[in-house]
Design an enzyme around this catalytic site. Sequence first.
Site, PDB file in Angstrom:
ATOM      1  N   PRO A 293       0.824  -1.220   0.000  1.00 55.94           N
ATOM      2  CA  PRO A 293       0.000   0.000   0.000  1.00 55.94           C
ATOM      3  C   PRO A 293       0.852   1.261   0.000  1.00 55.94           C
ATOM      4  O   PRO A 293       0.338   2.359  -0.199  1.00 55.94           O
ATOM      5  CB  PRO A 293      -0.825  -0.128   1.291  1.00 55.94           C
ATOM      6  CG  PRO A 293      -0.110  -1.113   2.138  1.00 55.94           C
ATOM      7  CD  PRO A 293       0.615  -2.031   1.212  1.00 55.94           C
TER       8      PRO A 293
ATOM      9  N   GLU B  97       1.870  -8.407   8.449  1.00 50.77           N
ATOM     10  CA  GLU B  97       2.257  -7.009   8.646  1.00 50.77           C
ATOM     11  C   GLU B  97       3.120  -6.492   7.496  1.00 50.77           C
ATOM     12  O   GLU B  97       3.562  -5.343   7.512  1.00 50.77           O
ATOM     13  CB  GLU B  97       3.020  -6.854   9.969  1.00 50.77           C
ATOM     14  CG  GLU B  97       2.112  -6.851  11.187  1.00 50.77           C
ATOM     15  CD  GLU B  97       1.039  -5.780  11.116  1.00 50.77           C
ATOM     16  OE1 GLU B  97       1.369  -4.615  10.871  1.00 50.77           O
ATOM     17  OE2 GLU B  97      -0.145  -6.117  11.302  1.00 50.77           O
TER      18      GLU B  97
ATOM     19  N   ARG C 140      -4.673  -6.424 -20.855  1.00 50.40           N
ATOM     20  CA  ARG C 140      -5.404  -5.685 -21.902  1.00 50.40           C
ATOM     21  C   ARG C 140      -4.465  -4.903 -22.809  1.00 50.40           C
ATOM     22  O   ARG C 140      -4.818  -4.572 -23.936  1.00 50.40           O
ATOM     23  CB  ARG C 140      -6.410  -4.714 -21.272  1.00 50.40           C
ATOM     24  CG  ARG C 140      -7.500  -5.361 -20.481  1.00 50.40           C
ATOM     25  CD  ARG C 140      -8.461  -4.322 -19.916  1.00 50.40           C
ATOM     26  NE  ARG C 140      -9.126  -3.544 -20.951  1.00 50.40           N
ATOM     27  CZ  ARG C 140     -10.140  -3.986 -21.685  1.00 50.40           C
ATOM     28  NH1 ARG C 140     -10.607  -5.196 -21.485  1.00 50.40           N
ATOM     29  NH2 ARG C 140     -10.683  -3.227 -22.607  1.00 50.40           N
TER      30      ARG C 140
ATOM     31  N   ASP D 255     -10.397   2.951 -24.323  1.00 48.26           N
ATOM     32  CA  ASP D 255     -10.751   2.817 -22.901  1.00 48.26           C
ATOM     33  C   ASP D 255     -10.525   4.120 -22.159  1.00 48.26           C
ATOM     34  O   ASP D 255      -9.669   4.922 -22.529  1.00 48.26           O
ATOM     35  CB  ASP D 255      -9.849   1.770 -22.221  1.00 48.26           C
ATOM     36  CG  ASP D 255     -10.372   0.350 -22.377  1.00 48.26           C
ATOM     37  OD1 ASP D 255     -11.521   0.178 -22.793  1.00 48.26           O
ATOM     38  OD2 ASP D 255      -9.597  -0.575 -22.058  1.00 48.26           O
TER      39      ASP D 255
END
Length: 245
Positions: free
Chosen positions: A86, A113, A151, A166
Amino acid sequence: MEIDIVSIFPEIITGFLGHSLLGKAIDKKALGVNLRNLRDYTGGRHRVVDDVPFGGGPGMVLKPGPLMKAVDSLKRDGSLVILLTPQGTLLSQDVLKRHSSKEHIIMLCGRYEGVDERVAETRVDEEISIGDYVLSGGEVAACVYIDSLARLIPGVVGDGESVTGDSFYGSLLKHPQYTRPADYEGLAVPAVLLSGNHADIARWRRERSLERTFRKRPDLLEKAELSREDRSFLQTLGHRSKEVN
Ligand code: SAM
């Protein structure tokens, strides 16, 4: 393009690879995906991959040894090693376009963690996040990444236009789409789409694309390639572009 995904729960990803466009890409050999169980790189009889954090605190941390061994044995000339975290660079169409020219990618999925910092310091080229929220593990992030990357690999999406048209590809959101019936519950599709006039349809689509980008994601207009006509149209919507006049 070949991707090695290193995880302690590779089975989370297995089903995902078998379906739809991704499954076809793998069948056609446009994309190869190898799932690697991190425990296979532990060496010991107990196949331990995690341990408690130095300094205390909750949870477990993935040990450096197995992850480093996995990278060292899978890496080739030109491999790109990605750690899913993250804390990484936010995944975007621009990042994917850059990665789509790589021949080999190794993705490391964290758990618990997270991952011993020395792995990122010595083995990782890029840290990637799929959004500002915390998942329990990198496997879902790996699925998001390979689905969107696939893609962009030539030959995977049949009609090239459906990729270049797109949202985000050219920094604009895609225009609205309609299909049969032309009238549903009294809701008629825009007449121009039934006109057969390709120039009018293209212009209508471009304007709707500009309009919804302006309304929903005006930040994207900053880096979009806009013609003089586009800018004039945006001005009629109230957009104040620096380059108009
Ligand atoms: N304690 C870590 C922190 O606060 O940065 C979060 C660890 S998370 C519970 C476990 C693993 O899930 C991470 O090591 C990473 O591989 C994966 N992960 C969680 N959120 C992610 C995200 N937004 N993007 C990519 N991977 C993510």
